[in-house]
Write a protein that holds these residues in place. Structure first.
Motif, PDB file in Angstrom:
ATOM      1  N   ARG A   7       0.812  -1.228   0.000  1.00  0.00           N
ATOM      2  CA  ARG A   7       0.000   0.000   0.000  1.00  0.00           C
ATOM      3  C   ARG A   7       0.841   1.271   0.000  1.00  0.00           C
ATOM      4  NH1 ARG A   7      -3.380  -0.814   5.028  1.00  0.00           N
ATOM      5  NH2 ARG A   7      -2.501  -2.872   5.139  1.00  0.00           N
ATOM      6  N   ASP A   8       1.998   1.219   0.650  1.00  0.00           N
ATOM      7  CA  ASP A   8       2.836   2.410   0.779  1.00  0.00           C
ATOM      8  C   ASP A   8       3.960   2.383  -0.259  1.00  0.00           C
ATOM      9  OD1 ASP A   8       1.359   3.342   3.023  1.00  0.00           O
ATOM     10  OD2 ASP A   8       2.424   1.912   4.290  1.00  0.00           O
ATOM     11  N   ASP A   9       4.851   3.368  -0.175  1.00  0.00           N
ATOM     12  CA  ASP A   9       5.969   3.439  -1.112  1.00  0.00           C
ATOM     13  C   ASP A   9       7.072   2.439  -0.793  1.00  0.00           C
ATOM     14  OD1 ASP A   9       4.743   5.473  -2.516  1.00  0.00           O
ATOM     15  OD2 ASP A   9       5.736   7.055  -1.365  1.00  0.00           O
ATOM     16  N   SER A  10       7.113   1.972   0.468  1.00  0.00           N
ATOM     17  CA  SER A  10       8.146   1.019   0.860  1.00  0.00           C
ATOM     18  C   SER A  10       7.618   0.105   1.966  1.00  0.00           C
ATOM     19  CB  SER A  10       9.407   1.744   1.338  1.00  0.00           C
ATOM     20  OG  SER A  10       9.147   2.463   2.526  1.00  0.00           O
ATOM     21  N   ILE A  11       8.356  -0.976   2.218  1.00  0.00           N
ATOM     22  CA  ILE A  11       7.993  -1.939   3.250  1.00  0.00           C
ATOM     23  C   ILE A  11       9.285  -2.588   3.741  1.00  0.00           C
ATOM     24  CG2 ILE A  11       7.632  -3.807   1.586  1.00  0.00           C
ATOM     25  CD1 ILE A  11       5.329  -4.814   3.378  1.00  0.00           C
ATOM     26  N   ARG A  12       9.324  -2.935   5.004  1.00  0.00           N
ATOM     27  CA  ARG A  12      10.503  -3.614   5.540  1.00  0.00           C
ATOM     28  C   ARG A  12      10.521  -5.066   5.073  1.00  0.00           C
ATOM     29  NH1 ARG A  12       9.657  -0.360  10.609  1.00  0.00           N
ATOM     30  NH2 ARG A  12      11.406   1.074  10.574  1.00  0.00           N
ATOM     31  N   GLY A  14      11.254  -7.901   6.553  1.00  0.00           N
ATOM     32  CA  GLY A  14      10.565  -8.859   7.422  1.00  0.00           C
ATOM     33  C   GLY A  14       9.056  -8.822   7.243  1.00  0.00           C
ATOM     34  N   GLN A  15       8.503  -7.628   7.115  1.00  0.00           N
ATOM     35  CA  GLN A  15       7.064  -7.482   6.901  1.00  0.00           C
ATOM     36  C   GLN A  15       6.659  -8.028   5.535  1.00  0.00           C
ATOM     37  OE1 GLN A  15       7.007  -3.239   7.450  1.00  0.00           O
ATOM     38  NE2 GLN A  15       6.020  -3.426   9.443  1.00  0.00           N
ATOM     39  N   PHE A  16       7.503  -7.787   4.537  1.00  0.00           N
ATOM     40  CA  PHE A  16       7.189  -8.250   3.193  1.00  0.00           C
ATOM     41  C   PHE A  16       7.197  -9.766   3.113  1.00  0.00           C
ATOM     42  CE2 PHE A  16       8.301  -9.356  -1.197  1.00  0.00           C
ATOM     43  CZ  PHE A  16       7.224  -8.768  -1.854  1.00  0.00           C
ATOM     44  N   LEU A  17       8.137 -10.389   3.789  1.00  0.00           N
ATOM     45  CA  LEU A  17       8.189 -11.855   3.793  1.00  0.00           C
ATOM     46  C   LEU A  17       6.891 -12.443   4.334  1.00  0.00           C
ATOM     47  CD1 LEU A  17      11.837 -12.440   5.035  1.00  0.00           C
ATOM     48  CD2 LEU A  17      10.966 -12.847   2.728  1.00  0.00           C
ATOM     49  N   LYS A  18       6.341 -11.815   5.375  1.00  0.00           N
ATOM     50  CA  LYS A  18       5.066 -12.283   5.940  1.00  0.00           C
ATOM     51  C   LYS A  18       3.918 -11.985   4.980  1.00  0.00           C
ATOM     52  CE  LYS A  18       5.381 -10.201   9.901  1.00  0.00           C
ATOM     53  NZ  LYS A  18       5.108  -9.705  11.254  1.00  0.00           N
ATOM     54  N   THR A  25       5.881 -16.108  10.708  1.00  0.00           N
ATOM     55  CA  THR A  25       5.949 -15.150  11.813  1.00  0.00           C
ATOM     56  C   THR A  25       7.163 -14.241  11.692  1.00  0.00           C
ATOM     57  OG1 THR A  25       7.314 -16.549  13.236  1.00  0.00           O
ATOM     58  CG2 THR A  25       4.920 -16.890  13.353  1.00  0.00           C
ATOM     59  N   GLY A  26       7.150 -13.186  12.497  1.00  0.00           N
ATOM     60  CA  GLY A  26       8.300 -12.296  12.563  1.00  0.00           C
ATOM     61  C   GLY A  26       9.536 -13.018  13.080  1.00  0.00           C
ATOM     62  N   ALA A  27       9.338 -13.977  13.969  1.00  0.00           N
ATOM     63  CA  ALA A  27      10.460 -14.762  14.482  1.00  0.00           C
ATOM     64  C   ALA A  27      11.099 -15.563  13.349  1.00  0.00           C
ATOM     65  CB  ALA A  27      10.001 -15.692  15.595  1.00  0.00           C
ATOM     66  N   ASP A  28      10.269 -16.074  12.451  1.00  0.00           N
ATOM     67  CA  ASP A  28      10.795 -16.799  11.285  1.00  0.00           C
ATOM     68  C   ASP A  28      11.629 -15.861  10.417  1.00  0.00           C
ATOM     69  OD1 ASP A  28       9.479 -19.111  12.079  1.00  0.00           O
ATOM     70  OD2 ASP A  28       7.773 -18.794  10.730  1.00  0.00           O
ATOM     71  N   ALA A  29      11.170 -14.621  10.266  1.00  0.00           N
ATOM     72  CA  ALA A  29      11.899 -13.642   9.456  1.00  0.00           C
ATOM     73  C   ALA A  29      13.282 -13.402  10.047  1.00  0.00           C
ATOM     74  CB  ALA A  29      11.125 -12.329   9.379  1.00  0.00           C
ATOM     75  N   LYS A  30      13.337 -13.260  11.355  1.00  0.00           N
ATOM     76  CA  LYS A  30      14.618 -13.018  12.025  1.00  0.00           C
ATOM     77  C   LYS A  30      15.591 -14.160  11.737  1.00  0.00           C
ATOM     78  CE  LYS A  30      16.517 -11.870  16.531  1.00  0.00           C
ATOM     79  NZ  LYS A  30      16.205 -11.601  17.938  1.00  0.00           N
ATOM     80  N   ARG A  47      19.633  -7.904   6.815  1.00  0.00           N
ATOM     81  CA  ARG A  47      18.906  -6.915   7.634  1.00  0.00           C
ATOM     82  C   ARG A  47      17.417  -7.060   7.371  1.00  0.00           C
ATOM     83  NH1 ARG A  47      20.788  -1.742   5.108  1.00  0.00           N
ATOM     84  NH2 ARG A  47      20.726  -3.128   3.321  1.00  0.00           N
ATOM     85  N   ARG A  48      16.672  -7.529   8.358  1.00  0.00           N
ATOM     86  CA  ARG A  48      15.237  -7.696   8.118  1.00  0.00           C
ATOM     87  C   ARG A  48      14.512  -6.353   8.076  1.00  0.00           C
ATOM     88  NH1 ARG A  48      12.300  -9.160  13.580  1.00  0.00           N
ATOM     89  NH2 ARG A  48      13.929  -8.521  14.990  1.00  0.00           N
ATOM     90  N   GLY A  49      15.170  -5.279   8.519  1.00  0.00           N
ATOM     91  CA  GLY A  49      14.592  -3.943   8.451  1.00  0.00           C
ATOM     92  C   GLY A  49      14.867  -3.238   7.130  1.00  0.00           C
ATOM     93  N   ARG A  50      15.538  -3.904   6.215  1.00  0.00           N
ATOM     94  CA  ARG A  50      15.845  -3.312   4.902  1.00  0.00           C
ATOM     95  C   ARG A  50      14.564  -2.824   4.247  1.00  0.00           C
ATOM     96  NH1 ARG A  50      18.943  -4.914  -0.187  1.00  0.00           N
ATOM     97  NH2 ARG A  50      17.942  -3.556  -1.705  1.00  0.00           N
ATOM     98  N   GLN A  51      14.588  -1.596   3.750  1.00  0.00           N
ATOM     99  CA  GLN A  51      13.431  -1.027   3.083  1.00  0.00           C
ATOM    100  C   GLN A  51      13.372  -1.508   1.636  1.00  0.00           C
ATOM    101  OE1 GLN A  51      10.938   1.048   4.347  1.00  0.00           O
ATOM    102  NE2 GLN A  51      11.853   0.599   6.325  1.00  0.00           N
ATOM    103  N   LEU A  52      12.240  -2.059   1.260  1.00  0.00           N
ATOM    104  CA  LEU A  52      12.012  -2.504  -0.109  1.00  0.00           C
ATOM    105  C   LEU A  52      11.090  -1.510  -0.798  1.00  0.00           C
ATOM    106  CD1 LEU A  52      11.226  -6.263   0.607  1.00  0.00           C
ATOM    107  CD2 LEU A  52      13.432  -5.272  -0.033  1.00  0.00           C
ATOM    108  N   THR A  53      11.304  -1.299  -2.084  1.00  0.00           N
ATOM    109  CA  THR A  53      10.443  -0.420  -2.866  1.00  0.00           C
ATOM    110  C   THR A  53      10.001  -1.153  -4.123  1.00  0.00           C
ATOM    111  OG1 THR A  53      12.356   0.548  -3.990  1.00  0.00           O
ATOM    112  CG2 THR A  53      11.565   1.684  -2.015  1.00  0.00           C
ATOM    113  N   GLY A  54       9.108  -0.552  -4.879  1.00  0.00           N
ATOM    114  CA  GLY A  54       8.577  -1.171  -6.080  1.00  0.00           C
ATOM    115  C   GLY A  54       9.662  -1.667  -7.018  1.00  0.00           C
TER     116      GLY A  54
END
Length: 70
Positions: A7-12, A14-18, A25-30, A47-54
């Protein structure tokens, strides 16, 4: 390769994997990201906090998905 819309311009990472149902789960992402099992645009990402974009392509376990902006 499937496109996964966000929905937004970017996503982390770990969130994208879910969101893409590549992990449960987030634990799986870690774990998978920390163990170097995920690549972004062909390069291993720890880095699971890496920002992904389109257009970014995420690969895990032989499955590839692309980030798409709604």
């Amino acid at each position: 390769m499937d496109d996964i819309e966000i929905r937004d311009d970017s996503i982390r990472l770990g969130q994208f994997l879910k969101l893409a149902n590549l992990i449960e789960t987030g634990a799986d992402a870690k774990i998978v990201v920390g163990d170097g099992l995920v690549s972004v645009n062909g390069e291993v990402e720890t880095r699971r906090g890496r920002q992904l974009t389109g257009g970014d392509v995420v690969e895990i376990g032989g499955l590839s998905v692309r980030v798409a902006i709604r």
